[in-house]
Enzyme design. Structure first.
Site, PDB file in Angstrom:
ATOM      1  N   ILE A 141      66.227  30.032   4.114  1.00  0.00           N
ATOM      2  CA  ILE A 141      64.793  29.231   4.442  1.00  0.00           C
ATOM      3  C   ILE A 141      64.871  28.440   5.757  1.00  0.00           C
ATOM      4  O   ILE A 141      64.140  28.591   6.557  1.00  0.00           O
ATOM      5  CB  ILE A 141      64.412  28.382   3.036  1.00  0.00           C
ATOM      6  CG1 ILE A 141      64.266  29.328   2.141  1.00  0.00           C
ATOM      7  CG2 ILE A 141      62.903  27.848   3.557  1.00  0.00           C
ATOM      8  CD1 ILE A 141      63.892  28.411   0.660  1.00  0.00           C
TER       9      ILE A 141
ATOM     10  N   TYR B  93      57.069  36.045   6.194  1.00  0.00           N
ATOM     11  CA  TYR B  93      57.873  34.943   6.105  1.00  0.00           C
ATOM     12  C   TYR B  93      58.847  35.238   5.054  1.00  0.00           C
ATOM     13  O   TYR B  93      60.137  34.980   5.037  1.00  0.00           O
ATOM     14  CB  TYR B  93      57.038  33.710   5.607  1.00  0.00           C
ATOM     15  CG  TYR B  93      57.789  32.329   5.263  1.00  0.00           C
ATOM     16  CD1 TYR B  93      58.158  31.565   6.330  1.00  0.00           C
ATOM     17  CD2 TYR B  93      58.172  32.091   3.978  1.00  0.00           C
ATOM     18  CE1 TYR B  93      58.761  30.318   6.002  1.00  0.00           C
ATOM     19  CE2 TYR B  93      58.505  30.862   3.781  1.00  0.00           C
ATOM     20  CZ  TYR B  93      59.101  29.876   4.636  1.00  0.00           C
ATOM     21  OH  TYR B  93      59.539  28.758   4.285  1.00  0.00           O
TER      22      TYR B  93
ATOM     23  N   GLN C 228      65.015  30.508   8.692  1.00  0.00           N
ATOM     24  CA  GLN C 228      63.476  30.797   8.900  1.00  0.00           C
ATOM     25  C   GLN C 228      62.786  29.973   9.444  1.00  0.00           C
ATOM     26  O   GLN C 228      62.007  30.088  10.436  1.00  0.00           O
ATOM     27  CB  GLN C 228      62.868  31.465   7.672  1.00  0.00           C
ATOM     28  CG  GLN C 228      61.356  32.061   7.750  1.00  0.00           C
ATOM     29  CD  GLN C 228      61.225  33.150   8.638  1.00  0.00           C
ATOM     30  OE1 GLN C 228      62.031  33.897   8.986  1.00  0.00           O
ATOM     31  NE2 GLN C 228      59.969  33.137   9.261  1.00  0.00           N
ATOM     32  N   GLU C 229      62.727  28.645   9.207  1.00  0.00           N
ATOM     33  CA  GLU C 229      62.112  27.562   9.552  1.00  0.00           C
ATOM     34  C   GLU C 229      62.639  27.174  10.867  1.00  0.00           C
ATOM     35  O   GLU C 229      61.547  26.850  11.660  1.00  0.00           O
ATOM     36  CB  GLU C 229      62.173  26.348   8.621  1.00  0.00           C
ATOM     37  CG  GLU C 229      61.371  26.691   7.073  1.00  0.00           C
ATOM     38  CD  GLU C 229      60.018  26.346   6.913  1.00  0.00           C
ATOM     39  OE1 GLU C 229      59.504  26.252   8.210  1.00  0.00           O
ATOM     40  OE2 GLU C 229      59.437  27.090   6.068  1.00  0.00           O
ATOM     41  N   SER C 230      63.869  26.758  11.171  1.00  0.00           N
ATOM     42  CA  SER C 230      64.215  26.201  12.310  1.00  0.00           C
ATOM     43  C   SER C 230      65.199  26.738  13.123  1.00  0.00           C
ATOM     44  O   SER C 230      65.579  26.054  14.045  1.00  0.00           O
ATOM     45  CB  SER C 230      64.279  24.618  12.054  1.00  0.00           C
ATOM     46  OG  SER C 230      65.617  24.682  11.289  1.00  0.00           O
TER      47      SER C 230
END
Ligand code: GLU
Length: 469
Positions: A296, A426, A299-301
């Site tokens: 996660i 996502y 994927q986020e940053s």
């Protein structure tokens, strides 16, 4: 000869007539398989894999205890079955006429093609005839050798090298390291393992889709076992369980892009090491798989604690100001706070989802809600139900999330417009990263082959892992 008799005795108890014992509750089911990500492996210390899950459900249905024997090559596996070392061989085995002469085949529970793969940037063969004169590797004892032999009849210059291994990963390794030009690999194995070698691509199919079956030794009583297995395959096909298992083990790979994969592979080597222990510690605190939290965060940053977006989300887990307040995060740029906030947020969503959504669908839906919000996810589930599909299954909801951006549809749902396609991407991405992290970790849990091949007699597999349900 002595060990053949021993093996037969093992199967029949004290009786020396070679037969499979009847399927009786409480008795032992001995299964020959191979250790690979598409068949049987350990996830941390838990056995899993497509074949293992199929076997486990079959054993449960007949109240049998399982004993898994691992063969380190396909030849060892076939020889072991021939001398009655096991009741069943379940190892992603392709049905071939030569094998079906020696053994009893069940009905198929999967199909896959044999693919010829090469490394991008190298010479791609476009036709079967173009395989002549190239350096091709193939698993020793594999059905693919039968395919190549029949091709050789038309193209006598086709040659190959046979590699003694249980897993086509070894073949991919050779092509990736440019120690072989081409490899022949089953399509599912290729899809699952390709994320480890994003530069490898499929050049052409060597076959039509082929049936994957379990094989049983030709012993008295085996037919009735085969009948019970076929009945089981029919039943799980009917209930959708077979499709569910295929989805879990092979399903999510088709959505990942190759370029994304390459960048991820690189980041896993260069950036992850500096964050891994922090991610592990936070994941332990929240009792979740650290690799999911890492996926996660990537994927986020892209594992950048200073990441910012124009819409005002910040940090390792890209948390909004409002969410930060809710979660009591004082500094969104602090990676540990950010990771904790993200883990807490996900746990919250998991708790709030209706209780009748089972894993792993539950996690996929929580991730979608993490991205798009619980209200929109609920809307997509309503649309799924309206379309006659199952709102408890991620695959079904996944199909209807993009409807939230369709002007003909979104006015009719409670929370209106949402970027549903983005939520799908996502979740797909996180699943892809998560399984790449799992696959990489796999090496630690791989079973080591015996030190010397001579130390074991053919078929005398001392290296099995006994498991009891
Ligand atoms: N399906 C193959 C066989 O039955 C094994 C996998 C492979 O060779 O890649 O022999």
């Amino acid at each position: 000869m002595r060990w053949i008799m021993l093996a037969l005795l093992l199967l029949t108890g004290c009786d020396s007539s070679p037969e499979l014992p009847p399927l009786a509750a409480g008795s032992e089911l001995v299964v020959l398989t191979r250790n690979s990500p598409t068949t049987y492996y350990f996830d941390e210390d838990r056995p899993t894999g497509f074949e293992y899950e199929l076997i486990r459900a079959f054993a449960e249905r007949h109240d049998l205890r399982i004993r898994i024997k691992v063969a380190f090559t396909l030849e060892e596996l076939i020889n072991g079955l021939a001398v009655g070392e096991a009741h069943i061989a379940a190892a992603g085995l392709t049905r071939t006429s030569a094998r079906s002469d020696r053994f009893i085949a069940t009905q198929p529970y999967l199909t896959q093609e044999a693919l010829v793969i090469y490394k991008s940037g190298q010479r791609r063969p476009r036709r079967l005839a173009a395989l002549a004169g190239r350096d091709i590797v193939v698993l020793a004892g594999s059905s693919h050798i039968e395919l190549l032999k029949s091709l050789q009849a038309q193209h006598p210059r086709i040659r190959w090298r046979e590699i003694r291994a249980a897993d086509s990963l070894e073949l991919m390794e050779l092509v990736a390291a440019e120690k072989a030009e081409l490899a022949v690999i089953d399509s599912t194995e290729f899809q699952v393992q390709q994320r480890l070698y994003p530069r490898l691509v499929s050049a052409l199919s060597l076959s039509e889709p082929e049936d994957i079956v379990w094989y049983l030794p030709r012993l008295e009583g085996a037919e009735s076992w085969a009948d019970a297995i076929n009945q089981y395959f029919d039943d799980i096909d009917e209930t959708g369980e077979l499709k569910r298992l295929q989805q879990i083990h092979f399903g999510n790979v088709q959505y990942a892009t190759r370029i994304g994969s390459l960048t991820f592979q690189q980041a896993m080597r260069t950036t992850l090491p500096q964050w891994q222990s922090m991610i592990e510690a936070v994941a332990r605190e929240y009792q979740m798989d650290w690799r999911l939290l890492a996926a996660i965060a990537y994927q986020e940053s892209h594992w950048d604690p200073r990441a910012k977006s124009p819409t005002g989300v910040r940090g390792m887990m890209m948390i909004t100001q409002a969410t930060a307040r809710e979660l009591g995060i004082s500094n969104r740029m602090d990676p540990r706070q950010s990771l904790r906030g993200g883990a807490r947020f996900l746990k919250n969503l998991l708790r709030r989802l209706p209780t009748d959504i089972a894993e792993p669908d539950r996690t996929w839906m929580a991730l979608a809600a993490y991205n798009i919000g619980m209200g929109h996810l609920e809307d997509a589930r309503v649309l799924t139900e309206r379309a006659g599909l199952d709102p408890h299954l991620w695959e079904d909801v996944r199909q209807h999330l993009p409807d939230l951006q369709d002007p003909a549809v979104y006015p009719s749902v409670r929370f209106g417009f949402a970027r549903g396609q983005e939520a799908v991407t996502y979740v797909d991405n996180i699943r892809h990263y998560w399984s790449a992290l799992q696959l990489t970790g796999l090496d630690e849990y791989r079973l080591e082959p015996p030190i010397t091949a001579e130390s074991i007699l053919p078929g005398d597999m001392e290296n099995f892992i006994p498991l009891t349900l």
